[in-house]
Every structure is written in C-alpha cells, then in structure tokens.
Design a protein around this motif. Structure first.
Motif, PDB file in Angstrom:
ATOM      1  N   THR A 149       0.830  -1.203   0.000  1.00  0.00           N
ATOM      2  CA  THR A 149       0.000   0.000   0.000  1.00  0.00           C
ATOM      3  C   THR A 149       0.862   1.248   0.000  1.00  0.00           C
ATOM      4  O   THR A 149       0.572   2.227  -0.705  1.00  0.00           O
ATOM      5  N   SER A 150       1.928   1.242   0.768  1.00  0.00           N
ATOM      6  CA  SER A 150       2.825   2.398   0.822  1.00  0.00           C
ATOM      7  C   SER A 150       3.466   2.650  -0.538  1.00  0.00           C
ATOM      8  O   SER A 150       3.570   3.807  -0.984  1.00  0.00           O
ATOM      9  N   ARG A 151       3.898   1.581  -1.207  1.00  0.00           N
ATOM     10  CA  ARG A 151       4.525   1.764  -2.518  1.00  0.00           C
ATOM     11  C   ARG A 151       3.540   2.315  -3.540  1.00  0.00           C
ATOM     12  O   ARG A 151       3.928   3.077  -4.430  1.00  0.00           O
ATOM     13  N   ALA A 152       2.273   1.937  -3.395  1.00  0.00           N
ATOM     14  CA  ALA A 152       1.278   2.380  -4.367  1.00  0.00           C
ATOM     15  C   ALA A 152       0.859   3.834  -4.156  1.00  0.00           C
ATOM     16  O   ALA A 152       0.452   4.502  -5.113  1.00  0.00           O
ATOM     17  N   VAL A 153       0.948   4.332  -2.934  1.00  0.00           N
ATOM     18  CA  VAL A 153       0.402   5.648  -2.600  1.00  0.00           C
ATOM     19  C   VAL A 153       1.483   6.707  -2.432  1.00  0.00           C
ATOM     20  O   VAL A 153       1.305   7.865  -2.820  1.00  0.00           O
ATOM     21  N   LEU A 154       2.630   6.335  -1.854  1.00  0.00           N
ATOM     22  CA  LEU A 154       3.642   7.303  -1.458  1.00  0.00           C
ATOM     23  C   LEU A 154       4.848   7.282  -2.390  1.00  0.00           C
ATOM     24  O   LEU A 154       5.020   6.367  -3.189  1.00  0.00           O
ATOM     25  N   GLY A 155       5.676   8.306  -2.256  1.00  0.00           N
ATOM     26  CA  GLY A 155       6.941   8.346  -2.966  1.00  0.00           C
ATOM     27  C   GLY A 155       7.904   7.320  -2.398  1.00  0.00           C
ATOM     28  O   GLY A 155       7.679   6.761  -1.328  1.00  0.00           O
ATOM     29  N   PRO A 156       9.038   7.070  -3.090  1.00  0.00           N
ATOM     30  CA  PRO A 156       9.964   6.009  -2.656  1.00  0.00           C
ATOM     31  C   PRO A 156      10.464   6.178  -1.232  1.00  0.00           C
ATOM     32  O   PRO A 156      10.483   5.206  -0.459  1.00  0.00           O
TER      33      PRO A 156
END
Length: 789
Positions: free
Chosen positions: A215-222
């Motif tokens: 989820t973090s990879r899909a929503v946030l920057g690296p």
C-alpha cells in the motif's frame, strides 16, 4: 511520553536501582568471562547472603538481602546457560570449523548484514538469521539438542522466509563473537531444505506487513514508502540508503527501530479512545494490553519489541490497580526481569540505548522542564525541549562509542520531527490492520500519513546538510566514557548562571564564526576536481567528473550503499551517465543501489565475467529496477564526455574469455581516464596474472595518477609500477582492515619511486584537481572509521 507526567516522588524512588545495576553487572561477567566467573559470583552471593543477616537496620538489611538474592539468581542463571553453550555439540564442531547439518526454526526474519561481522566482511548479499536448534548433525551422528545459533546466509535465497519456519540447513560452523549465548555461527551458502510452513499467527503477521509495504509503494513516494514500514514495524529494507545516512547524521535513526516509543504511541492512542468512550481504568488497561499484544505479533517478537512490551505491561498493570505510576522502579524492574529471562540482552546496543534514554526521561527531563516552566516557558514548550535534550544527553556517550561521532543537530531534529511521528505511526498501524478488509480505506490512511512522513524526511535531509552537523569523537569504551564524564561535569558546572552564559557564548561563536570559516577555508567539492576517490571503507568507489555541472561517471560503488551515497551527496552529483563496475565482488558493487537511487543514470557497465552469479543477477535486477541499461565492455572500447575520456585496456587474452569465479580479480576492467588533471589508471583488483597480460600486450599504461590495484595488496608487479610511472598513487582501503592492506612492500616500492601516496583510510575522500600546468591532490580529511561491533 510527557515529561511532567512523571511524579517527582517517583524520580527519587531508587530502591530497585542497585538491584538492576548488579543484575546487569553479573550478567556481563557471565557473558564476557564465561560460566566459571559467573558461578563464582553465584556462590559468593550465597555466602554474603548469610553474612547480610547481621547488618543492623531493617531497611538496609532488607535492601542488601534483595540485591544479593537477585545477584545470585542472575549469576546462577547465566552460569548455567554459559556452561550449556560451552559444552554444546555445535560449539565443539565450530572449534574445528566442521561442516554441520542443523534442524532449526527461524527466531526472526533474516536481516541484511550491516557492517562488519564474522570474518570482518561487509557484503550486501549476506543476511543474518537467528535460529532455535532442534538437532545437530556433525557427520558422526545426529544429536537432538536445543540452543540458539546465528546463520550467515545468502540474502537472495532466504529473503522470503519468515519467523517460525522450521528447516534443515547445512554449512560450516565457526565460533561466535564473545558476549553472546550462541552455540556457533554457521556460514551457509545454499537455500534451506525441508522447509515447513510457519505458524498461522506468523503468516498472518507477515501478510499484514506486506499489505502495509505494498500500500505504501502504491500511494507514497519512494522515500516515504520506505519510511512508513520503518516507523510502524521497524522494516527499513526499502528505505533509500541516502535517507538512512541522513537519519543517522541528524540523530533520528531511533525512529526507524521498533522500541518503547512505538508501543507507547499505539497503546496511548487506544487508551485515549477508550477513555473518551467512558471506559474505566481496568477496561482501558485491558484494551491497551490487547493492543500491545497485537503490536508485538505484528512487529515480530524482536528483543526491542519484547523489551518495550515488558515496560508497557508493568505500566498497564499499575494503571489497572489504580496506583500512581512510578517510572524509575518500573524501569529497574523491567531491566531485572529482562536480564533474568534473556541474559544476552546485556551486551546489545539497543538494550543499553533503551535503558539510557528512559533513564534520561525519568531523571532529567522533568527537572529541566520544571526549571524552564518556573522561568516563564509554557509547559508544552518546556517539555518539548526537555525530552529530546535529556534523551540525547544520556545516549550521546553510547552513540559516540559505537559510531565515533557526536551529532550537534539531534536535539533540534528530534524536536521538529517528533510531534509528527505519532500521527504517522497511528495511521500506519490502522492501515496495516484494515488493509485485508478494505484496500481503499488502507490507502486513504496511508495517504493521510504522507505529509507527516514528508516532513520527517525533510527534517532529516536539512538537518544532515547543516555544516558541522556532526563531528568525530574517539570510538570504543574509552571514547564513550570520556564523553560521559564530560557530560556529568557539564551538568554540574552549568548549574551556575555565569557558566550558562559562557556556554551560550561559545555555542554562538562556533555556529556563527567557526563552522562557516571552516567550510569556506576548505570547500568541498574543491573547484576543478576531476577525480574523487570516495572513502567507502574496505572497497573501491571513484567518481570522475564529465565536465558537465553535477554530472559524473562512477567507477565501482564500494561495499556500503550509505557511504557511497554520502560521497555523491557531498559532491552534489545529480546525473550519472555511466556506472562502471570493474568486477562483481561485493566490495565493488554493493553500493550500486545508492548510486542509482534519486539520480539520472544512463548505463551500468560490466566486464566479460558474470561471476559470482548472484552478483551478476543482483546488478541486472538493480539496474532494471532503476531503468538503467546494462552495457558490456571489452578491451579497445573508448567512451567520451566533454571533460573525460575512458579507454578500456583490459582484461586481455585468456582472462577476457574466462568463466571461472576464481579469476574475478584478474578479469577486472582496467581503464585509463584522461581528465583535465592528467591521466588516471584505474585498475580494479587486477593481480599478477592480469597485470602480466597487460604488460605482454604492450598497452600504454603511463599515467600521472595510479589507483593502486586491490587496495594496495602485495600482488602488484614492480614491472607494472615501472610501466605506469605515476606521480600520485591513490589507495582505496578501509581503516583497520583484516587483510593487511596496504602491503608495506608496495608502500616501500612506491616511496622509493618518489610517488606521493594518498590513502582513503588516512585522508578520507581524495580529490585530484588541475592546478595551473601541474597537478594537485586535495584531501578531504574525514576518514571512515572501522566498525567497532
């Protein structure tokens, strides 16, 4: 935790402190000295226990008896454990370096190796895995036996395993480091066999953690996507290496380690919700306890998590009984309990830092906050200033002893970042729990955490960029003890008003005058630099300017992504048209992710030998993930930029066609760089056979600057040195390495030729720059220190 929440009377309750200190001391004796000294201490405690009955004064007698009983129990416990480890069949096999087959269960997921470990080797392709033993087969028969061992395993083949999986492992046993209750360390080069599924709760926890990561990879920057799992469950595997370095310099590394702070944030949020809902102390404590148990399952039963859970459990028990919380007795009781149950914690850095930080919050923060409030500072501001200042002061000696550095921006960085860590953590935990139920709701919560994460990242980035953000300090026990003594003296002296005024004046002069002058007198990067040999420890990492602003070619990337990233940051490199890897050993390629992350990169060039195979696969996967093309190079090729020409000179002959991993050093790409500062011969780790091939081919090796082959090892031909005839020799080598690099024979030969020798272990980053019609060597003078642990 708010500083004024500690009752002042609790700060003076020292009854359990002697018992905690004695427990820690006798445990250290047993771990470092062995079972015999621990047994002697246990017997001595029993003898003194009888004598203590004659002590007058009931309070003194009872206190002494309590200390002696706890000391005896601790000493006896560690003596029994240490004796069992010394007689363990795996320890016996380790003394002989035998190959063994183990049946074991993973105690925690494999973690990538950070820094030097067994064999003083740094390699990103290796991970550490703690296991609980079921049986050991040394070739003379299988023995069913318990105990724990540490595995050094290949990362690629073990990264999908999780805690709780039982498996069969084969490898070579070696003795563990001192101070650990481990039967042995086992060097493993293959994947495990007969792997069983993990327990259901471990599988659920891993699925939840993976849900947060995806989820973090899909929503946030690296960077933010790597930081959120670090705040929630301590998973920093996807955090860019330059961000890790920024957090370290800014004194914010503790935010990415699961500790009491994480547990306090989660339990505090649950308590607040339950109290707002009208729940009483007992229901609130039960709810917070369930949240604590769930968080331990989610984060994994790591030592730091269990350490925090013990503290939290005692606190919640006190709350449930309706008693006023006593912070120092709680801390002392948790230290005693944890060391009795897990003596190995006594030698861990995390345990010491956790105890020291909590002691600072208990003893210093309330006093400082109260003093500031008495002088008109609002309560909230006073506590916000006192808490990070106290925590930093008491942990600074430990940090200095470990890292050899003292951060000057840690207090300010924690003050700015701290308030936003709690909401980001709560949102991350909520998203983790809700991801299996509603991906959209989890994504929304992660999106809400984005601004807080970006703020924390910005604080780390700007704080680490402050000139003089940290300075070197003697590492080891003596360095830590010296800083601790100076800190105590400063606390005593600064009680006076005049002393505080003098300190404020000195700080003002340093900030306004000394630091700016230092950075103006010795600017970095130096004007007109052509080549920089980065101080990356025991490895190679060179940066060659292309003549374009903030653009450079990188030759090898060192063993440590953090060190390579920091060197490129200091040089302000934003574009890398080519990364040339002379060969695929870990001390030349492990920093590749740091070079590719956050920069425009064209190609990754490699030589003809694709060995070791794991390294070739990792290089290609890393390049592909960052959109870089893998470019094969061979002798005779030329590459041009406005201010740089690279001519590939080797490998030649049979070495250009080799397929054996044993020839990796001699199959190194040998490159001559023509720069405004002269010709530079870059030799990788080429040894005698490879050097002979170059000399036999009649290649023009003349160069003003020689990057000495293989970190200055003795396998450098005098004929090669005579053919090159350098004015300057650069040796990229790690301080305190175990390989004897650089060789006195090579240093002597270069000295007799009148060559100026520059070493990264002595001078830090080394820049070669043009100076008129001649050449100049500019030293950064900030060498990387060897690992102390």
């Amino acid at each position: 935790m708010r500083a004024t929440s500690f009752p002042h009377s609790a700060l003076l309750d020292l009854r359990l402190v002697p018992a905690a200190l004695v427990t820690w001391a006798v445990t250290l004796v047993g771990l470092l000295g062995g079972w015999v000294p621990a047994a002697v201490l246990a017997c001595s405690s029993a003898v003194l226990l009888v004598a203590a009955w004659s002590v007058r004064g009931r309070a003194w007698r009872n206190g002494l008896l309590a200390v002696l009983i706890i000391a005896g129990v601790a000493a006896a416990g560690v003596a029994v454990r240490a004796h069992a480890v010394s007689a363990h069949p795996l320890r016996v096999a380790a003394q002989q370096g035998e190959r063994v087959t183990l049946r074991a269960t993973l105690a925690e997921p494999p973690r990538p190796l950070q820094g030097a470990s067994y064999g003083a080797r740094r390699a990103q392709d290796r991970s550490l895995a703690h296991v609980r033993l079921s049986s050991v087969d040394t070739g003379e028969g299988k023995t069913r036996v318990g105990g724990r061992a540490l595995l050094l395993v290949p990362t690629a083949q073990w990264r999908t395993l999780i805690a709780g999986q039982e498996m069969t492992v084969t490898g070579r046993a070696v003795p563990p480091r001192g101070g650990e209750l481990l039967a042995a360390a086992v060097q493993v080069n293959r994947p495990p066999t007969q792997v069983l599924p993990p327990p259901g709760w471990q599988r659920v926890a891993e699925d939840l953690r993976e849900g947060l990561r995806s989820t973090s990879r899909a929503v946030l920057g690296p960077a933010a996507a790597g930081l959120l799992p670090g705040l929630v469950v301590g998973d920093t595997g996807r955090l860019p290496p330059e961000v890790v370095e920024q957090f370290d310099t800014a004194g914010l590394t503790h935010l990415m380690a699961v500790s009491g702070a994480n547990l306090a944030i989660v339990c505090g949020a649950v308590l607040l919700v339950l109290r707002l809902a009208g729940a009483g102390p007992v229901p609130s404590s039960v709810g917070a306890g369930l949240a604590m148990a769930g968080f331990v399952v989610l984060a994994g039963p790591e030592p730091s998590v269990l350490r925090a859970a013990v503290m939290g459990a005692i606190t919640l028990f006190a709350l449930a009984l309706g008693r006023e919380r006593s912070a120092l007795p709680t801390l002392s009781a948790s230290v005693i309990g944890l060391l009795l149950l897990a003596p190995g914690l006594a030698t861990t850095v995390g345990f010491a830092l956790s105890v020291a930080a909590t002691a600072g919050l208990v003893l210093l923060a309330p006093v400082w906050a109260g003093a500031m409030h008495a002088r008109g500072v609002p309560v909230g501001i006073a506590e916000s200033l006192a808490v990070p200042a106290a925590a930093h002061l008491v942990t600074a000696p430990l940090v200095a002893a470990i890292s050899g550095e003292v951060s000057l921006v840690a207090v300010a960085a924690n003050l700015l970042a701290g308030p936003l860590v709690a909401p980001a953590t709560v949102l991350g935990v909520a998203a983790t729990v809700l991801a299996p139920i509603s991906a959209a709701l989890a994504a929304a919560l992660v999106w809400l955490a984005g601004p807080e994460l970006e703020w924390v990242l910005a604080v780390a980035r700007h704080a680490s960029a402050v000139p003089g953000a940290s300075f070197g300090w003697p590492s080891g026990v003596l360095g830590g003890a010296l800083l601790a003594v100076l800190s105590v003296i400063a606390l005593i002296v600064l009680r006076g008003r005049i002393a505080r005024l003098v300190l404020a004046s000195v700080v003002l002069i340093v900030v306004v005058v000394v630091i700016p002058i230092r950075h103006q007198v010795a600017p970095w990067p130096v004007p007109g630099w052509a080549v920089v040999a980065c101080d990356v420890g025991q490895g190679d990492g060179l940066v060659l300017s292309t003549g374009r602003d903030r653009e450079a070619v990188v030759i090898d990337t060192g063993p440590d992504p953090v060190l390579m990233a920091e060197c490129l940051r200091r040089l302000r490199i934003r574009s890398v048209p080519l990364v040339l890897l002379t060969h695929l050993h870990a001390d030349h390629v492990s920093g590749l992710p740091a070079v590719l992350s956050g920069r425009e990169v064209g190609s990754v060039a490699v030589g003809p030998l694709n060995e070791p195979a794991w390294a070739a696969q990792e290089v290609r996967a890393t390049a592909r993930a960052h959109g870089a093309h893998v470019l094969p190079l061979h002798a005779g090729q030329r590459l041009r930029w406005p201010g740089l020409v690279l001519d590939v000179l080797g490998p030649r002959g049979e070495l250009a066609r080799t397929t054996s991993a044993d020839d990796a050093n001699d199959a190194s790409l040998v490159v001559k760089a023509t720069t405004p500062a002269g010709r530079v011969l870059l030799t990788g780790d080429v040894e005698l056979p490879g050097q002979s091939e170059l000399l036999a081919a009649g290649v023009d090796l003349r160069a003003e600057v020689l990057k000495v082959p293989h970190h200055g090892s003795r396998y450098t031909s005098p004929a090669l040195l005579a053919a090159v005839r350098p004015r300057v020799a650069v040796i990229s080598v790690g301080a305190g390495n175990d390989y004897g690099h650089p060789s006195p024979l090579i240093l002597g030969a270069l000295t007799r030729m009148g060559v100026r020798i520059q070493r990264t272990d002595q001078s830090g980053d080394i820049a070669i720059a043009a100076e008129g019609d001649g050449r100049a060597v500019v030293e950064r003078g900030d060498p990387v220190r060897p690992d102390e642990n």
